[in-house]
Design a protein around this motif. Structure first.
Motif, PDB file in Angstrom:
ATOM      1  N   LYS A   1      41.640  -4.279  96.375  1.00 20.33           N
ATOM      2  CA  LYS A   1      40.190  -4.477  96.398  1.00 20.33           C
ATOM      3  C   LYS A   1      39.786  -5.171  97.699  1.00 20.33           C
ATOM      4  O   LYS A   1      40.539  -5.977  98.236  1.00 20.33           O
ATOM      5  CB  LYS A   1      39.735  -5.311  95.201  1.00 20.33           C
ATOM      6  CG  LYS A   1      39.919  -4.572  93.872  1.00 20.33           C
ATOM      7  CD  LYS A   1      39.303  -5.357  92.741  1.00 20.33           C
ATOM      8  CE  LYS A   1      39.350  -4.590  91.450  1.00 20.33           C
ATOM      9  NZ  LYS A   1      38.318  -3.572  91.347  1.00 20.33           N
ATOM     10  N   LYS A   2      38.563  -4.853  98.170  1.00 21.02           N
ATOM     11  CA  LYS A   2      38.031  -5.438  99.400  1.00 21.02           C
ATOM     12  C   LYS A   2      37.142  -6.627  99.079  1.00 21.02           C
ATOM     13  O   LYS A   2      36.493  -6.677  98.042  1.00 21.02           O
ATOM     14  CB  LYS A   2      37.221  -4.397 100.171  1.00 21.02           C
ATOM     15  CG  LYS A   2      38.019  -3.219 100.662  1.00 21.02           C
ATOM     16  CD  LYS A   2      37.147  -2.227 101.387  1.00 21.02           C
ATOM     17  CE  LYS A   2      36.347  -1.456 100.362  1.00 21.02           C
ATOM     18  NZ  LYS A   2      35.546  -0.372 100.891  1.00 21.02           N
ATOM     19  N   SER A   3      37.118  -7.566 100.016  1.00 24.68           N
ATOM     20  CA  SER A   3      36.234  -8.723  99.901  1.00 24.68           C
ATOM     21  C   SER A   3      35.994  -9.270 101.302  1.00 24.68           C
ATOM     22  O   SER A   3      36.618  -8.844 102.271  1.00 24.68           O
ATOM     23  CB  SER A   3      36.884  -9.798  99.027  1.00 24.68           C
ATOM     24  OG  SER A   3      35.962 -10.839  98.749  1.00 24.68           O
TER      25      SER A   3
ATOM     26  N   PRO B   1      30.461  -4.320  92.272  1.00 25.98           N
ATOM     27  CA  PRO B   1      30.556  -4.301  93.734  1.00 25.98           C
ATOM     28  C   PRO B   1      29.252  -4.770  94.365  1.00 25.98           C
ATOM     29  O   PRO B   1      28.168  -4.537  93.829  1.00 25.98           O
ATOM     30  CB  PRO B   1      30.825  -2.830  94.056  1.00 25.98           C
ATOM     31  CG  PRO B   1      31.427  -2.284  92.808  1.00 25.98           C
ATOM     32  CD  PRO B   1      30.770  -3.026  91.677  1.00 25.98           C
TER      33      PRO B   1
ATOM     34  N   MET C   1      31.562  -3.032 101.223  1.00 26.68           N
ATOM     35  CA  MET C   1      31.273  -3.173  99.803  1.00 26.68           C
ATOM     36  C   MET C   1      32.337  -4.106  99.231  1.00 26.68           C
ATOM     37  O   MET C   1      33.519  -3.753  99.152  1.00 26.68           O
ATOM     38  CB  MET C   1      31.332  -1.812  99.110  1.00 26.68           C
ATOM     39  CG  MET C   1      30.961  -1.859  97.644  1.00 26.68           C
ATOM     40  SD  MET C   1      29.249  -2.322  97.322  1.00 26.68           S
ATOM     41  CE  MET C   1      28.386  -0.856  97.851  1.00 26.68           C
ATOM     42  N   SER C   2      31.920  -5.315  98.866  1.00 28.96           N
ATOM     43  CA  SER C   2      32.844  -6.298  98.304  1.00 28.96           C
ATOM     44  C   SER C   2      33.130  -5.926  96.854  1.00 28.96           C
ATOM     45  O   SER C   2      32.225  -5.668  96.069  1.00 28.96           O
ATOM     46  CB  SER C   2      32.235  -7.697  98.378  1.00 28.96           C
ATOM     47  OG  SER C   2      33.131  -8.642  97.836  1.00 28.96           O
ATOM     48  N   GLU C   3      34.411  -5.909  96.502  1.00 28.76           N
ATOM     49  CA  GLU C   3      34.837  -5.483  95.169  1.00 28.76           C
ATOM     50  C   GLU C   3      35.410  -6.616  94.333  1.00 28.76           C
ATOM     51  O   GLU C   3      35.768  -6.405  93.174  1.00 28.76           O
ATOM     52  CB  GLU C   3      35.884  -4.377  95.304  1.00 28.76           C
ATOM     53  CG  GLU C   3      35.369  -3.174  96.061  1.00 28.76           C
ATOM     54  CD  GLU C   3      36.450  -2.184  96.428  1.00 28.76           C
ATOM     55  OE1 GLU C   3      36.227  -0.983  96.213  1.00 28.76           O
ATOM     56  OE2 GLU C   3      37.515  -2.608  96.932  1.00 28.76           O
ATOM     57  N   CYS C   4      35.541  -7.793  94.915  1.00 28.39           N
ATOM     58  CA  CYS C   4      36.035  -8.957  94.184  1.00 28.39           C
ATOM     59  C   CYS C   4      35.537 -10.215  94.892  1.00 28.39           C
ATOM     60  O   CYS C   4      35.083 -10.147  96.031  1.00 28.39           O
ATOM     61  CB  CYS C   4      37.567  -8.959  94.085  1.00 28.39           C
ATOM     62  SG  CYS C   4      38.427  -9.130  95.658  1.00 28.39           S
TER      63      CYS C   4
END
Length: 112
Positions: free
Chosen positions: A46-48, A74, A81-84
């Motif tokens: 996941k991206k952040s 998100p 796009m932050s996912e976490c």
């Protein structure tokens, strides 16, 4: 702050993950990094983004295990796009210390 009950806490899914990629985030309003965090087979990578440049170099973050909320929807943060939400605590000077674990755990282990 308003007290919560146990069922409120159980709604927050906090997992341990390993930072596998770190990039500069020059478009951020305040200095930040773009992170990719591996949460294991169930959740994947996941991206952040994280405003942690004051205390951490990109190199020091690679392989670091962190705690993150993984069940927020998100959220668009600039071009990513932050996912976490990677968690941390503010020091008196405003810098952020990442929250993590003191022993290695499998990626995706859930905070109990």
């Amino acid at each position: 702050m308003e007290p919560i009950d146990w069922s409120d806490f159980q709604k927050v899914d906090i997992r341990v993950g390993t930072i596998v990629e770190v990039e500069d985030f020059p478009q951020a309003r305040r200095p930040a990094y773009k992170l990719k965090v591996d949460f294991g087979a169930e959740l994947g990578i996941k991206k952040s983004s994280a405003q942690i440049t004051e205390l951490y170099s990109k190199e020091s973050l690679l392989g670091k295990q962190v705690l993150a909320v993984v069940n927020f929807p998100p959220k668009q943060i600039g071009p990513i796009m932050s996912e976490c939400l990677v968690t941390g605590l503010h020091r008196p000077d405003g810098s952020v210390v990442l929250s993590g674990v003191d022993m290695e755990l499998p990626n995706g282990a859930r905070l109990a």
